[in-house]
Design a protein around this motif. Structure first.
Motif, PDB file in Angstrom:
ATOM      1  N   UNK A 112       0.817  -1.227   0.000  1.00  0.00           N
ATOM      2  CA  UNK A 112       0.000   0.000   0.000  1.00  0.00           C
ATOM      3  C   UNK A 112       0.850   1.277   0.000  1.00  0.00           C
ATOM      4  N   UNK A 113       0.192   2.386   0.369  1.00  0.00           N
ATOM      5  CA  UNK A 113       0.900   3.651   0.419  1.00  0.00           C
ATOM      6  C   UNK A 113       0.306   4.615   1.415  1.00  0.00           C
ATOM      7  N   UNK A 114       1.052   5.679   1.638  1.00  0.00           N
ATOM      8  CA  UNK A 114       0.612   6.750   2.535  1.00  0.00           C
ATOM      9  C   UNK A 114       1.319   8.026   2.093  1.00  0.00           C
ATOM     10  N   UNK A 115       0.648   9.134   2.236  1.00  0.00           N
ATOM     11  CA  UNK A 115       1.307  10.379   1.871  1.00  0.00           C
ATOM     12  C   UNK A 115       0.486  11.590   2.256  1.00  0.00           C
ATOM     13  N   UNK A 116       1.017  12.725   1.929  1.00  0.00           N
ATOM     14  CA  UNK A 116       0.335  13.990   2.224  1.00  0.00           C
ATOM     15  C   UNK A 116       0.933  15.062   1.339  1.00  0.00           C
ATOM     16  N   UNK A 117       0.242  16.166   1.264  1.00  0.00           N
ATOM     17  CA  UNK A 117       0.825  17.341   0.623  1.00  0.00           C
ATOM     18  C   UNK A 117       0.508  18.562   1.464  1.00  0.00           C
ATOM     19  N   UNK A 118       1.495  19.417   1.574  1.00  0.00           N
ATOM     20  CA  UNK A 118       1.412  20.554   2.472  1.00  0.00           C
ATOM     21  C   UNK A 118       0.520  21.639   1.890  1.00  0.00           C
ATOM     22  N   UNK A 119       0.354  22.695   2.645  1.00  0.00           N
ATOM     23  CA  UNK A 119      -0.433  23.826   2.151  1.00  0.00           C
ATOM     24  C   UNK A 119       0.222  24.462   0.935  1.00  0.00           C
ATOM     25  N   UNK A 121       1.854  22.643  -1.288  1.00  0.00           N
ATOM     26  CA  UNK A 121       1.917  21.565  -2.286  1.00  0.00           C
ATOM     27  C   UNK A 121       3.214  20.766  -2.253  1.00  0.00           C
ATOM     28  N   UNK A 122       3.978  20.872  -1.166  1.00  0.00           N
ATOM     29  CA  UNK A 122       5.137  20.000  -1.023  1.00  0.00           C
ATOM     30  C   UNK A 122       4.671  18.725  -0.338  1.00  0.00           C
ATOM     31  N   UNK A 123       5.127  17.606  -0.857  1.00  0.00           N
ATOM     32  CA  UNK A 123       4.562  16.381  -0.322  1.00  0.00           C
ATOM     33  C   UNK A 123       5.515  15.213  -0.256  1.00  0.00           C
ATOM     34  N   UNK A 124       5.022  14.194   0.409  1.00  0.00           N
ATOM     35  CA  UNK A 124       5.719  12.931   0.539  1.00  0.00           C
ATOM     36  C   UNK A 124       4.745  11.834   0.135  1.00  0.00           C
ATOM     37  N   UNK A 125       5.222  10.891  -0.644  1.00  0.00           N
ATOM     38  CA  UNK A 125       4.445   9.708  -0.960  1.00  0.00           C
ATOM     39  C   UNK A 125       5.290   8.488  -0.648  1.00  0.00           C
ATOM     40  N   UNK A 126       4.790   7.630   0.182  1.00  0.00           N
ATOM     41  CA  UNK A 126       5.515   6.418   0.549  1.00  0.00           C
ATOM     42  C   UNK A 126       4.699   5.208   0.122  1.00  0.00           C
ATOM     43  N   UNK A 127       5.372   4.234  -0.425  1.00  0.00           N
ATOM     44  CA  UNK A 127       4.721   2.971  -0.754  1.00  0.00           C
ATOM     45  C   UNK A 127       5.528   1.847  -0.106  1.00  0.00           C
ATOM     46  N   UNK A 128       4.845   0.753   0.158  1.00  0.00           N
ATOM     47  CA  UNK A 128       5.450  -0.303   0.984  1.00  0.00           C
ATOM     48  C   UNK A 128       5.345  -1.657   0.302  1.00  0.00           C
ATOM     49  N   UNK A 129       6.316  -2.495   0.591  1.00  0.00           N
ATOM     50  CA  UNK A 129       6.107  -3.920   0.386  1.00  0.00           C
ATOM     51  C   UNK A 129       6.475  -4.614   1.693  1.00  0.00           C
ATOM     52  N   UNK A 130       6.650  -5.916   1.660  1.00  0.00           N
ATOM     53  CA  UNK A 130       6.831  -6.612   2.931  1.00  0.00           C
ATOM     54  C   UNK A 130       8.198  -6.362   3.556  1.00  0.00           C
TER      55      UNK A 130
END
Lengths: 276, 189
Positions: A112-119, A121-130
């Motif tokens: 899956x993944x998780x992320x955010x973007x700031x006010x 528009x700077x952001x982080x996107x993380x994706x995972x495996x096992x």
């Protein structure tokens, strides 16, 4: 290493004024489906054919949300929350994302993944495996993790340009945020079309908190006499203290910086309180 | 006169205010061999891909694609990329904006076909591919478009804006000669 990190953060923020103290404003804690929380998370789901088709098999048992999309790599099924203008930390504050996740199996890519973007528009996107964490916008694996179990992740930033990722309480990576177009939002779940996974979430939360400050055990942004009773409670009843101040940085009570909150912190606490 | 940077910033700000999580990117021909993470698309395999981005809150129901990227592990072959609306949904413009297209990789021949956006293009980074063979339609271009061959009646004038200068393309040989109308050229637009 963690101590050095906190010290560096404290140093960076030493000249900044304390702006405000906030509790978590975004949280999913396993007590109900995310879309049933107040405020509700928005479920965004679909598959190759479009929105609101397909979706992952989901179960919620004992506070654990399980996604299974192994039957179709085209599935996406995630939650999101929008907080216009409220994501970025002010002076003396820190943005914090925390989540507990077990990626049991991932097929095709990271999911899956998780992320955010700031006010801004700077952001982080993380994706995972096992076995690893992948920084989507930086195009690199940033940490390897032990398979077959839950891990607790924390990502925090004081400037919304750089960030630190902790896994199970230990810093594992530092990264740079990337600019996108969307602003002021958070997302997590089965985020990737083109990859399938079986994974489990215990919680996910996003916060702006007053920056850690040694001795500020009630986390109101200042070290003063109002910290005495919480400090006593932190020593005598740590779990009660955590229940009372769940938004507080645990390291704030470790005044002598030996890695634990114990009687050895009393004298340094008193000295700091008296301004010595 | 507003500077290019300011205009780009204003465009970015306008876009960012509208972008939301209801933004949905979809490949509408049924092709496989790509991945999507929120507003980023990776192409993993040779093929022809036609993407669109929709957002019920966006103008004309269109959304954004921040990045279209060629995965580093993409096998050799030809990749053609379109950004167009599914004809079954009315066709035409495929997105409000596309922030970046980077399809450069040795051994993969990459071709940008029709890319129609209602607001802007390249607002995050450059457009890079081997060839542009289709219609680039947008009111605003934020960064350079760099291709080895401009192989379509997409003229510099049509994709340059008043604040964006154009450099003369340098001649370059190519085994398969493109159409006489456009010539073989290296275009940095």
């Amino acid at each position: 290493m963690r101590r050095l990190t906190w010290v560096a953060l404290l140093g960076a923020l030493a000249s900044a004024g304390i702006a405000r103290s906030e509790t978590y404003w975004i949280e999913w804690n396993g007590s109900d489906w995310p879309e049933n929380m107040d405020p509700p998370w928005i479920r965004n789901w679909g598959n190759w054919q479009g929105q609101y088709q397909g979706g992952a098999y989901r179960t919620l048992e004992n506070g654990i949300l399980t996604y299974d999309s192994l039957y179709d790599p085209g599935v996406f099924d995630s939650y999101e929350m929008h907080r216009p203008g409220a994501v970025d930390p002010g002076p003396g504050e820190v943005f914090l994302a925390q989540w507990k996740l077990w990626t049991e199996q991932a097929v095709g890519w990271y999911d899956p993944g998780l992320g955010f973007q700031s006010d801004q528009a700077w952001g982080v996107g993380l994706a995972f495996d096992d076995t690893s964490v992948f920084s989507v916008y930086e195009q690199s694996v940033i940490a390897y993790i032990e398979p077959g179990q839950f891990h607790e992740f924390a990502l925090w930033s004081s400037d919304m340009r750089s960030y630190q990722l902790d896994v199970d309480g230990a810093p594992v990576a530092e990264g740079s945020m990337s600019q996108g177009i969307s602003t002021s939002w958070f997302f997590w779940g089965d985020c990737v079309q083109g990859a399938a996974s079986l994974h489990h979430w215990d919680f996910a939360r996003f916060a702006v908190l007053v920056a850690p400050q040694s001795g500020d055990v009630n986390c109101d942004g200042t070290l003063d006499f109002a910290d005495i009773n919480p400090f006593v409670q932190a020593l005598s009843d740590p779990s009660g203290y955590q229940d009372m101040y769940p938004m507080c940085w645990p390291s704030n009570g470790d005044v002598n910086e030996d890695g634990t909150v114990d009687f050895g912190d009393i004298n340094p606490f008193v000295a700091a309180l008296l301004g010595q | 006169m507003l500077s290019r940077a300011l205009i780009s910033l204003l465009a970015l700000g306008w876009l960012s205010g509208l972008a939301s999580g209801q933004n949905l990117i979809r490949e509408w021909t049924g092709a496989s061999g790509y991945r999507i993470f929120e507003t980023t698309v990776w192409i993993d395999a040779p093929g022809t891909y036609k993407f669109q981005a929709t957002d019920p809150n966006g103008p004309n129901g269109l959304g954004v694609i921040d990045h279209i990227l060629l995965d580093a592990n993409c096998p050799e072959g030809t990749v053609n990329v379109y950004v167009l609306r599914d004809p079954n949904e009315g066709g035409g413009y495929g997105a409000k904006g596309v922030g970046e297209i980077n399809l450069k990789k040795t051994g993969v021949e990459t071709n940008i076909m029709d890319v129609l956006t209602t607001v802007n293009l390249a607002y995050l980074d450059m457009i890079q591919a081997d060839t542009i063979s289709g219609d680039i339609g947008t009111p605003d271009i934020g960064n350079d478009i760099t291709v080895d061959y401009l192989g379509a009646p997409t003229s510099c004038a049509t994709i340059c804006t008043p604040w964006k200068s154009c450099t003369a393309p340098a001649a370059r040989s190519r085994p398969a000669s493109p159409s006489p109308a456009t010539g073989a050229m290296r275009a940095r637009i």
